[in-house]
Design a protein around this motif. Structure first.
Motif, PDB file in Angstrom:
ATOM      1  N   VAL A  18      89.581 -46.497 -13.405  1.00 23.27           N
ATOM      2  CA  VAL A  18      90.356 -45.576 -12.573  1.00 23.27           C
ATOM      3  C   VAL A  18      89.436 -44.853 -11.577  1.00 23.27           C
ATOM      4  O   VAL A  18      89.709 -44.790 -10.378  1.00 23.27           O
ATOM      5  N   TRP A  70     100.440 -45.872  -2.024  1.00 20.03           N
ATOM      6  CA  TRP A  70     100.842 -44.853  -1.044  1.00 20.03           C
ATOM      7  C   TRP A  70      99.745 -44.662   0.008  1.00 20.03           C
ATOM      8  O   TRP A  70     100.012 -44.679   1.223  1.00 20.03           O
ATOM      9  N   VAL A  71      98.515 -44.521  -0.469  1.00 17.06           N
ATOM     10  CA  VAL A  71      97.401 -44.301   0.459  1.00 17.06           C
ATOM     11  C   VAL A  71      97.263 -45.479   1.430  1.00 17.06           C
ATOM     12  O   VAL A  71      97.130 -45.292   2.645  1.00 17.06           O
ATOM     13  N   LEU A  78      89.444 -45.118  -7.304  1.00 16.43           N
ATOM     14  CA  LEU A  78      89.641 -44.006  -6.379  1.00 16.43           C
ATOM     15  C   LEU A  78      88.435 -43.884  -5.451  1.00 16.43           C
ATOM     16  O   LEU A  78      88.570 -43.740  -4.229  1.00 16.43           O
ATOM     17  N   ALA A 119      88.321 -46.984  -3.010  1.00 16.00           N
ATOM     18  CA  ALA A 119      89.353 -46.931  -1.976  1.00 16.00           C
ATOM     19  C   ALA A 119      88.924 -45.953  -0.884  1.00 16.00           C
ATOM     20  O   ALA A 119      89.015 -46.243   0.313  1.00 16.00           O
ATOM     21  N   ARG A 121     100.227 -45.742   3.958  1.00 14.54           N
ATOM     22  CA  ARG A 121     100.091 -44.687   4.968  1.00 14.54           C
ATOM     23  C   ARG A 121      98.961 -45.000   5.945  1.00 14.54           C
ATOM     24  O   ARG A 121      99.076 -44.801   7.163  1.00 14.54           O
ATOM     25  N   PHE A 146      99.591 -44.711  -6.481  1.00 13.86           N
ATOM     26  CA  PHE A 146      98.805 -43.802  -5.640  1.00 13.86           C
ATOM     27  C   PHE A 146      98.037 -44.591  -4.578  1.00 13.86           C
ATOM     28  O   PHE A 146      98.101 -44.291  -3.385  1.00 13.86           O
TER      29      PHE A 146
END
Lengths: 559, 820
Positions: A354, A117-118, A358, A361, A121, A114
């Motif tokens: 976790v 991907w972020v 998140l 980030a 992108r 995840f």
């Protein structure tokens, strides 16, 4: 065969199929990243858009695969026992590439893909026009490959090597702007510390292999379980692991590099803070069946973690730039995560890992919004300090209410030290909702804040319950002892009082004494930097500025 | 060169003059939430530009010219021809030939520079890899201290003392162990012994450093330029204080802090040999440029200025030819709609598109704050933001009003409650103990925020709208309520205000049925420099508030009656509207449409269609520069997506490539395609009594356009010193003071590299502004004569001044007008 055993067989075979698919996905994810890294290395002309599309596509594919595994594994009954399910690519005698197909793997794989991907992108537009963007992309994919392989591996040596690989490919990202001396110095410090950490971990690997004759995690755990007490070699090995984790999680006094690597593009910071610096925590959770019994290592983690969490969270308050503030915050949060590991609260540590990834980030990637945030703060009604007494009393009240409420609900709060730390963490956090209380208060505002507090408590409790379900072996492995839990709670209380004091009475003698020290980061990094400069100076790039010259006549005197 | 007399320590009064001179040489930088352009060389405009360039080069090593390789490329691409070089040579006093010029750019320039500061001297012969560099240490240390001293909201905990910068620094330095730890040089005791006041320190240091009187000013300037970012910040504080008749001494204090470092290094030897450093300094200080000395005979880059001029001539050539061409005839009869835009260069393509899109649409150019000297206090907030050019202080106050006072009070209470709750939440998120619990309770929820950000699902809400829902927002409109002191504005004052505005806009008659004032603003996400893309004339805010307020005033019956008495007749059939041109997406939004009378519905429909079509035309024109392609619908989607992409570092090109300012009626420029490079201000000399409007234009909009022009110029020619470097490294300091590039270093001013460079080439061509004014010689000369600053800008060649009339175009050079 009788019907019952047929059904059982079918169940077994579907389980075996599931494990096989899971394992292949665990191998496919890093492999996909590797393929990407190879393909994007030298794109030219129109292929540059292709390179980003490819990287983007791969990162989506890995994310989907990881998500599929996570959803499937959450329903797969046998996986509740994380030690049971294994799959190995047998290679000669040892199973070097064996993969762990447990919940921890699927959670971590989902997290890494995840974030991957972020970050991919985000980098696409962010690095638009950068002449070295493909070297960047290649290293980014390599780092993701290493991390995603690391979190699935069942072999300690492989983990150690992949951690080394992660660090090396990250080094290239941190020195993306090779001409910046500050970038070189920070990366150099990180390089030295990471190699020291690698040496420690490889030491641990050797000792473990020598003592237990295996490097596969499941066998290590089995061996450890059979022993009444750990052999000395394994004790030393666990201390090595702890030291290695402390070094790589940027704990005091080896935290300087983490603070100073703002010299790399923002998405690198996001990747580092969300996906790399926390590998130490992951390793401890992964090795929980071993580490939970290693009391010296646990004590070391507890003390250093607590000290870092306390000091770094105070230093964070004094930072004057947004990214550096975030970096100190990571340092503190990693400290807390290690404390949770040290207390045996592995499910809490995983939740923290976790959730922090998140949050951090997002915080880094949106750091450009600091100006808008500041404007909104300027629009808000003036806040009035609620007073030190009110703050401390609220903390006490929260503590009492939570303890009483949970006890009433049938939880043995006082008897089970495992509950102490989370309760203290939540109750001493809630009073901060009052810090920016508007000067002109009315009941409506107070009700809103009370509701927010309840909401936070519910989310906090919910998160814990969910992660306890995911990772049920935490408390079972080592019931938290009263002594470390007591130390941790007392430290939290001390931090709470100190923090309330300096925020409510910034002009008090204590606050004025502490401020310059906190502003200087307690000079911890400078001592370390000086040491590295002496022992192993960094090679600095030639300054971009024009060289300075003196007229000929004075040249001699300067020699 | 050094006589015994000039080597004497400076006398206090001479010293004071030198200090003042050094402090004045620094131009202000505005904070990020109102990031308007300033000419960073503003302190040097009293000198001819090439002399100033030489001076600055000596003081800090900067260059006001592009590298020779850049000129070489202009030549090779044919953009600059021998004819251009020839003309440029003719206009210079150089005796060089074209061959000399061509040979010049074959080799790269030599950018060695001379030691000026003792700090730099202390680095010579030092193994900086092993022992650290004093230059970067001092810059970092001063910068961190300044950031903490001036912090406006980043740090949750600070020990703010009332003492000034210097005293704060001294207390800090007297307890700071970093020099000992990092640089092996204990300075705490020495720092504690420094004098109490910054003036005393400056005096003592200059005496001990034995800086010759004639060189004090350059020495102090060089010290300030060494921490140019913070110097500019201090200069901003002074600039703001002086706007309201107060003063601020932070610049002087910063000089003292930087000078104190020199003194500390002299006294301690910086960890090396003290005597050797002292000896070297005795020699090095004489390299400081002397104030009254003749300019150095050998100017490395004197000829390069001919090249710079040639590039400018190449640009002017095309524009002059266009302006000499046929003047388009205004359409017969009254226009159906008039739209007044800001002079901003981004209005030009949109205006062209709008004129092409609808028959009977007339556009005008006027400063985007529409002449309203206002500050805006959004309802239910503590914020008061200026909405006028940085040169002016606000006189009037605008706030939001609703249909009734009680409705406004309800909205106010709601907004205050929401904003207050938001801050409580932020306090929880960012405090020490709660940060841990916050992460465990809510961190997982950030997965959704990451998805939103990555897929661009959340459009950035302008901060003016925070705390109100869209439906609530629609019930409010900004209205002029009082002057800044809180006294209401009576009708006479309102009429006078509006009358002056209409005159300055050359809009005193021939009103169309619909008149739109279109302010402009940008829409970008996650962008610290967002305000730099907003309206510079509105102090880096969106101009929508000004547009709506002015339209509201002009729709008041009493105001119209008052105007009629002043001779300005606004027909009853005319309705005014406020609007906003979104320069990122090229959409133009109209406000307060519910108040449009039914009789004007069809006009409004037509206007909306024309605006949409104009947007399509403008987007198509901008698409190649943004690397976009496709049909109108996909382009609209693409620019909208860009505007809410949090990873977009080039959401729009802003005012890139701006090069000229034309002050003339629109018919002079309507037929030209100006590629968004030109500021356009409408002006009709025949309606301008006593040239009062011309005077206003040349002393306000012309200065503002020059500042913008020079901001882009400086950020291009030396992004290291006058630009803010790479956006991917930006790290916002102190809430909104500015950015660091990376971890620390000096505060960075100016534009990010990404704003002027696409990764391969500079997108901005650094040209000095070419100003074209359609007015008679005597009128222009009158303004030049009356205003020293205008005279300096023109005569010192900080801009080029041209004049338009029916006969053609002429240029003012060397105090005379030459036909071109």
């Amino acid at each position: 065969m009788v019907g019952g055993s047929q059904a059982n067989d079918r169940l077994m075979s579907s389980f075996t199929t599931f494990v096989a698919v899971f394992s292949w996905i665990c191998i496919a994810v890093p492999a996909l990243y590797m393929v990407g890294a190879l393909l994007v290395s030298r794109p030219q002309g129109s292929r540059s858009a292709f390179a980003w599309q490819l990287a983007n596509g791969l990162s989506v594919a890995t994310l989907v695969a990881a998500a599929g595994v996570a959803v499937a594994s959450s329903n797969a009954e046998p996986l509740a026992d994380p030690l049971a399910s294994l799959f190995g690519l047998t290679l000669a005698e040892g199973r070097l590439f064996s993969v762990r197909t447990d919940v921890l793997t699927s959670v971590m794989l989902l997290l890494v893909t995840f974030i991957g991907w972020v970050v991919v992108r985000f980098s696409r537009r962010y690095l638009d026009g950068d002449p070295r963007q493909f070297a960047y992309l290649r290293r980014l994919l390599l780092t993701l490959a290493a991390v995603s392989a690391l979190v699935t591996s069942n072999n300690l040596l492989v983990i150690a090597l992949l951690w080394l690989g992660t660090s090396l490919s990250l080094h290239g990202l941190l020195t993306h702007f090779a001409e910046r001396s500050a970038a070189q110095i920070a990366a150099h410090k990180k390089f030295l510390l990471s190699r020291l950490a690698d040496a420690c971990l490889l030491g641990a690997v050797c000792l473990t292999a020598w003592s237990l004759h295996t490097l596969e995690l499941d066998r290590i755990f089995e061996a450890v379980q059979r022993m009444p007490r750990l052999p000395t070699a394994v004790v030393i090995s666990s201390v090595f692991i702890a030291v290695s984790v402390l070094l790589k999680c940027a704990q005091l006094p080896f935290h300087g590099w983490l603070i100073q690597v703002m010299e790399a593009p923002t998405p690198v910071s996001a990747l580092l803070h969300a996906g790399v610096v926390n590998i130490g925590g992951f390793l401890l959770i992964r090795l929980a069946p071993l580490m939970a019994h290693a009391h010296i290592a646990q004590a070391l983690l507890l003390v250093v973690g607590l000290a870092t969490a306390g000091v770094a969270s105070l230093v964070m308050l004094t930072r004057i730039s947004v990214k550096v503030m975030l970096a100190w915050s990571t340092c503190a949060q990693m400290g807390l995560m290690l404390v949770e590991c040290a207390l045996g609260a592995y499910e809490m540590a995983l939740l923290h890992l976790v959730a922090h990834s998140l949050y951090k980030a997002y915080a880094f990637l949106s750091a450009g919004g600091a100006v808008a945030t500041q404007r909104v703060a300027a629009m808000a009604p003036r806040s009035g300090r609620p007073g030190l007494g009110v703050l401390l009393a609220t903390g006490g009240l929260c503590l009492a209410v939570l303890t009483a409420g949970l006890s009433w609900g049938g939880v043995d709060v006082l008897g089970q030290p495992a509950h102490w730390f989370p309760i203290a963490l939540l109750s001493l956090g809630l009073p901060s909702l009052l810090l920016n209380l508007p000067e002109r208060r009315n009941t409506k505002v107070l009700v809103t804040i009370a509701m927010a507090a309840v909401g936070v408590a519910v989310c906090f409790g919910g998160g814990h319950i969910v992660f306890q379900r995911l990772l049920p072996h935490g408390p079972a492995l080592s019931p938290t002892a009263a002594a470390p839990a007591g130390v941790a709670v007392v430290s939290l209380v001390a931090l709470f009082v100190a923090h309330s004091w300096i925020r409510q009475r910034p002009a008090s003698a204590f606050a004025l004494w502490l401020y310059p020290r906190a502003f200087a980061g307690f000079h911890l990094d400078e001592i370390f930097t000086r040491l590295t400069f002496r022992l192993w100076p960094a090679k600095l790039p030639v300054s971009l500025h024009a060289p300075l010259v003196l007229p000929q006549t004075h040249e001699s005197s300067s020699q | 060169m050094t006589t015994a007399a000039s080597a004497l320590p400076p006398t206090p009064s001479a010293q004071h003059a030198a200090l003042t001179a050094a402090c004045t040489s620094i131009a202000p930088t505005f904070p990020l939430d109102r990031f308007i352009a300033v000419n960073p060389y503003w302190g040097f405009v009293s000198k001819p530009i090439d002399v100033a360039a030489r001076h600055l080069q000596q003081l800090s090593g900067t260059s006001l010219l592009m590298k020779r390789s850049w000129f070489r490329q202009r030549w090779q691409s044919g953009e600059v021809t021998a004819a251009h070089l020839h003309t440029a040579l003719e206009r210079s006093d150089s005796s060089a030939s074209i061959d000399d010029l061509q040979r010049l750019v074959e080799r790269d320039e030599n950018d060695q520079r001379t030691v000026l500061l003792l700090t730099h001297l202390a680095d010579r012969g030092r193994d900086v890899g092993r022992h650290g560099s004093w230059s970067s240490f001092v810059t970092h240390s001063v910068s961190q201290l300044c950031a903490s001293h001036f912090d406006a909201g980043q740090a949750a905990w600070s020990a703010k003392a009332d003492a000034g910068l210097y005293r704060t620094w001294r207390a800090f330095a007297a307890a700071d162990r970093s020099p000992a730890l990092l640089m092996s040089c204990e300075l705490r005791r020495l720092a504690a012994q420094l004098p109490d006041s910054h003036y005393e320190l400056i005096e003592q240091a200059l005496r001990e450093l034995e800086v010759p009187t004639a060189r004090v000013a350059s020495y102090l300037s060089a010290l300030l330029l060494d921490v140019n970012g913070w110097a500019a910040w201090c200069a901003y504080r002074r600039f703001q204080a002086r706007l309201t008749g107060e003063d601020d001494e932070a610049v002087e204090e910063l000089v003292a802090v930087r000078l104190a470092w020199e003194l500390l290094l002299l006294r301690s030897g910086g960890g090396g040999k003290r005597e050797a450093l002292g000896r070297e300094w005795l020699a090095a200080r004489l390299l400081l440029p002397a104030e009254d000395a003749a300019p150095p005979t050998r100017d490395e880059r004197a000829l390069d200025w001919v090249w710079q001029h040639a590039v400018e001539i190449a640009f002017q050539e095309g524009l002059v030819a266009g302006l000499k061409g046929t003047v388009s005839k205004p359409e017969a009869g009254l226009p159906s709609v008039q739209v007044v835009f800001c002079i901003d260069v981004r209005s030009e393509p949109f205006r062209r598109g709008l004129e092409a899109a609808g028959k009977g649409i007339e556009t005008l150019g006027f400063a985007g704050f529409f002449g309203l000297p206002i500050e805006y206090a959004p309802l239910g907030t503590q914020l008061v933001q200026a909405q006028l050019p940085g040169l002016l202080a606000a006189r009037l106050r605008v706030t939001d009003v609703a249909a009734s006072d009680s409705a406004a009070a309800t909205l106010q209470a709601r907004r205050e409650a929401r904003l207050g709750a938001g801050q409580s939440w932020l306090g929880f998120q960012r405090a020490s103990t709660s940060g841990f619990a916050f992460v465990e309770a809510l961190g997982l929820g950030y997965a959704w925020k990451l998805v939103q950000g990555t897929l661009g699902l959340s459009a950035p809400a302008p901060s003016e709208q925070v705390g109100l829902h869209e439906s609530e927002q629609k019930r409010l409109r900004p209205r002029l309520v009082s002057n800044v002191a809180g006294n209401p504005l009576d009708l006479t004052a309102r009429v006078e205000l509006v009358h002056n505005i209409l005159r300055a806009a050359s809009l005193t008659g021939g009103f169309a049925r619909l008149v739109v004032f279109a302010g402009h603003g940008s829409a970008t996400s996650n962008n610290p420099h967002a305000a730099g893309l907003d309206c510079g004339a509105c102090a880096g805010q969106s101009g929508a508030v000004n547009a709506r307020v002015l339209a509201g005033l002009l729709n008041e019956a009493a105001v119209r009656q008052g105007l009629k008495e002043q001779g300005v007749l606004i027909p009853e059939t005319t309705h005014f509207l406020g609007g906003m041109h979104n320069t990122t997406t090229d959409e133009l939004r109209l406000y307060d449409l519910r108040e449009v009378p039914d009789s004007h519905r069809s006009d409004l429909g037509q206007l909306k269609r024309a605006l949409f079509e104009a947007g399509n035309l403008t987007r198509a024109e901008r698409a190649p520069a943004l690397g976009l392609e496709g049909d109108a619908a996909s382009l609209l989607l693409a620019v909208k997506r860009r505007s809410c992409d949090w990873s977009e570092v080039r959401p729009e090109w802003g005012l890139v490539n701006n090069a000229a300012f034309i002050v003339a009626p629109r018919e002079r420029t309507a037929a030209l395609r100006l590629d968004g490079r030109v500021f356009l201000h409408d002006y009709r000399h025949d309606a301008d009594e006593n040239s009062a409007v011309l005077e206003l234009i040349m002393t306000a909009p012309m200065i503002v356009t020059h500042w913008i022009n020079m901001q882009y110029y400086a950020s291009t020619v030396d992004n290291q010193r006058y630009g803010s470097g790479n956006k991917v490294l930006h790290n916002v300091v102190g809430g909104s003071l500015g950015v660091f590039e990376g971890n620390g270093g000096d505060l960075r001013i100016g534009l990010p590299l990404q704003s002027v460079h696409d990764g391969q080439h500079f997108r901005h061509t650094p040209l000095r502004l070419s100003v074209f004014i359609a007015a008679p010689r005597h009128a222009i000369e009158g303004v030049i004569e009356r205003h020293a600053i205008v005279r300096q800008l023109v005569e010192n060649e900080w801009l080029h001044l041209f004049r338009l009339d029916e006969q053609g175009v002429e240029q003012r050079r060397g105090q005379r007008w030459h036909a071109v």
